[in-house]
Design a protein around this motif. Structure first.
Motif, PDB file in Angstrom:
ATOM      1  N   ASP A 182      -6.002   1.999   2.732  1.00 11.14           N
ATOM      2  CA  ASP A 182      -7.214   1.179   2.734  1.00 11.14           C
ATOM      3  C   ASP A 182      -8.127   1.661   3.859  1.00 11.14           C
ATOM      4  O   ASP A 182      -7.691   1.800   5.009  1.00 11.14           O
ATOM      5  CB  ASP A 182      -6.879  -0.302   2.929  1.00 11.14           C
ATOM      6  CG  ASP A 182      -6.141  -0.888   1.738  1.00 11.14           C
ATOM      7  OD1 ASP A 182      -6.377  -0.409   0.613  1.00 11.14           O
ATOM      8  OD2 ASP A 182      -5.330  -1.816   1.929  1.00 11.14           O
ATOM      9  N   ARG A 188      -1.352   4.579  -1.366  1.00 15.37           N
ATOM     10  CA  ARG A 188      -2.779   4.513  -1.070  1.00 15.37           C
ATOM     11  C   ARG A 188      -2.988   4.100   0.383  1.00 15.37           C
ATOM     12  O   ARG A 188      -2.098   3.554   1.034  1.00 15.37           O
ATOM     13  CB  ARG A 188      -3.488   3.511  -1.994  1.00 15.37           C
ATOM     14  CG  ARG A 188      -2.995   2.080  -1.860  1.00 15.37           C
ATOM     15  CD  ARG A 188      -3.782   1.109  -2.729  1.00 15.37           C
ATOM     16  NE  ARG A 188      -3.203  -0.225  -2.716  1.00 15.37           N
ATOM     17  CZ  ARG A 188      -3.434  -1.137  -1.785  1.00 15.37           C
ATOM     18  NH1 ARG A 188      -4.242  -0.849  -0.777  1.00 15.37           N
ATOM     19  NH2 ARG A 188      -2.865  -2.328  -1.844  1.00 15.37           N
ATOM     20  N   ALA A 212       0.827  -1.209   0.000  1.00 19.55           N
ATOM     21  CA  ALA A 212       0.000   0.000   0.000  1.00 19.55           C
ATOM     22  C   ALA A 212       0.861   1.259   0.000  1.00 19.55           C
ATOM     23  O   ALA A 212       0.539   2.252  -0.668  1.00 19.55           O
ATOM     24  CB  ALA A 212      -0.934  -0.009   1.211  1.00 19.55           C
ATOM     25  N   SER A 241     -10.205   2.101  -1.166  1.00 18.33           N
ATOM     26  CA  SER A 241      -8.850   2.655  -1.143  1.00 18.33           C
ATOM     27  C   SER A 241      -8.875   4.082  -1.662  1.00 18.33           C
ATOM     28  O   SER A 241      -9.675   4.419  -2.538  1.00 18.33           O
ATOM     29  CB  SER A 241      -7.896   1.811  -1.997  1.00 18.33           C
ATOM     30  OG  SER A 241      -7.797   0.491  -1.504  1.00 18.33           O
TER      31      SER A 241
END
Length: 424
Positions: free
Chosen positions: A331, A329, A324, A344
């Protein structure tokens, strides 16, 4: 007659566009809801394409003809005296404005919290592939916990307003805010003086819970993303920058993004409240009867659930989180019509990427190597596949054809003498 016809076309076009825009906004909003089945998303996408096509047809088929320009000076004066076309938009069709509202910070907070409160009336089943600590709670207890966290977040915001805190101070006290929030929620949810029997002793639940403050702070609370941005938006109406887009404070889009951040905060704080209970008091009968879902009350199911959570954090720490970070990004867990879903959002995480080391760093290097080699490997496999097809069809196929032809000719040459022998 000409002006009457023009006004009629204009009324029809504007009225049709208003209804199409309202339906288009509703369909687009449904498409943005995470956790929907693929078939339902495909149907909604088809409806959106149909609405766009219908709007294009209306704008072209009902286009108002432009009158010829006349040099007479009296013509504009006559045109100015014509009444403007009146468009009757049905009252049940409302279009959400994109312009920022002029709400006060408290009114803005009330709007977002009310929307979140309404979502808590929906099912709270976890529809993601990730186990959450709150999944072990009964539906009524899960809803009660999330209600309580929402209330405590509102109280925390009021305390911050009364203390006249400044924006730049939020980053410094973020950990303290979350820790105090977790402590207050845990105390009220489990009861300040609630006791359970542990062996031959009676112990207070909250004392056991609060002993895990360090683990909870490091493993869950400090990992909640964009808390400072959310509090800054609710306290000072600052603009939100989500998915590399600047959303003006008070706008419909900004409120939607703030709701997502708030919902993720509620769920993660709920996980932090339940985690110590599972680790230290998870298999006590009083706890099972008062809090657990009846599907997860057996010792085997509890241990399976705890092992699933343990693996989740191991995989997250070593693989999921570095991935990630590398993909820039976060979550988020949000409330969807079907339950708790995962989505996301983009966020710059360059500094975290530079701080990775060990296995976490090797994971990102492996992803980068895969991105670099995958197109070339795909081209190579495609070339080799074409070569194999050529060999099978051109060379092997022709060879087999010649062999079959030779066999058939051999059979024919053998059967011919046999026929002659029979005639003789």
């Amino acid at each position: 007659p000409y002006h009457f016809f023009t006004r009629l076309l204009e009324n029809l076009r504007l009225s049709g566009n208003a209804q199409i825009d309202a339906n288009l906004a509703a369909v687009t909003a449904k498409l943005q809801i995470p956790g929907q089945p693929i078939l339902e998303r495909a149907v909604l996408a088809g409806q959106r394409r149909e609405l766009l096509a219908a709007r294009w047809l209306i704008n072209h088929l009902l286009a108002t003809p432009q009158p010829r320009q006349i040099n007479d000076q009296s013509q504009p004066q006559a045109a100015e005296q014509l009444p403007l076309p009146v468009v009757n938009i049905p009252s049940d069709r409302t279009i959400t404005p994109n312009t920022p509202s002029l709400l006060s910070p408290r009114a803005l907070q009330a709007t977002i919290f009310t929307s979140c409160l309404n979502k808590l009336q929906s099912p709270l089943q976890n529809v993601t592939d990730v186990s959450l600590e709150i999944d072990i709670l009964r539906p009524d207890k899960k809803r009660e916990l999330l209600y309580l966290i929402l209330q405590k977040v509102a109280d925390t915001l009021d305390d911050l307003r009364n203390s006249q805190i400044e924006i730049r101070q939020l980053s410094d006290i973020k950990s303290a805010i979350l820790h105090e929030l977790w402590k207050e929620v845990s105390t009220e949810f489990f009861g300040k003086f609630s006791r359970v029997r542990f062996g031959n002793n009676q112990i207070e639940i909250i004392n056991v819970i609060l002993q895990s403050s360090g683990v909870v702070q490091t493993g869950i609370l400090n990992q909640i993303p964009l808390v400072v941005d959310l509090f800054s938006y609710l306290l000072f109406q600052t603009d939100l920058i989500i998915d590399n887009t600047n959303y003006s404070a008070g706008s419909f889009e900004a409120n939607q993004q703030a709701e997502m951040l708030l919902e993720n905060l509620l769920i993660q704080v709920g996980n932090a409240v339940v985690q110590p209970l599972l680790n230290y008091l998870g298999d006590i009968e009083d706890i099972k009867q008062n809090f657990y879902d009846r599907k997860l009350i057996s010792t085997r199911e509890i241990e399976r659930f705890r092992n699933s959570l343990s693996w989740k954090y191991r995989i997250k720490n070593l693989v999921t989180e570095p991935k990630a970070i590398f993909e820039s990004r976060y979550d988020l867990f949000v409330f969807a019509p079907r339950g708790i879903a995962k989505t996301s959002i983009y966020a710059p995480r360059r500094q975290e990427l530079a701080e990775l080391s060990g296995i976490r760093l090797w994971v990102t290097l492996g992803l980068e190597f895969g991105d670099a080699i995958a197109p070339r490997l795909q081209s190579l496999l495609s070339f080799l596949g074409s070569g194999v097809v050529f060999v099978l069809t051109k060379i092997v196929g022709r060879g087999l054809g010649l062999i079959v032809r030779g066999i058939l000719q051999g059979i024919g040459s053998v059967s011919l003498p046999e026929g002659k022998n029979k005639k003789s």
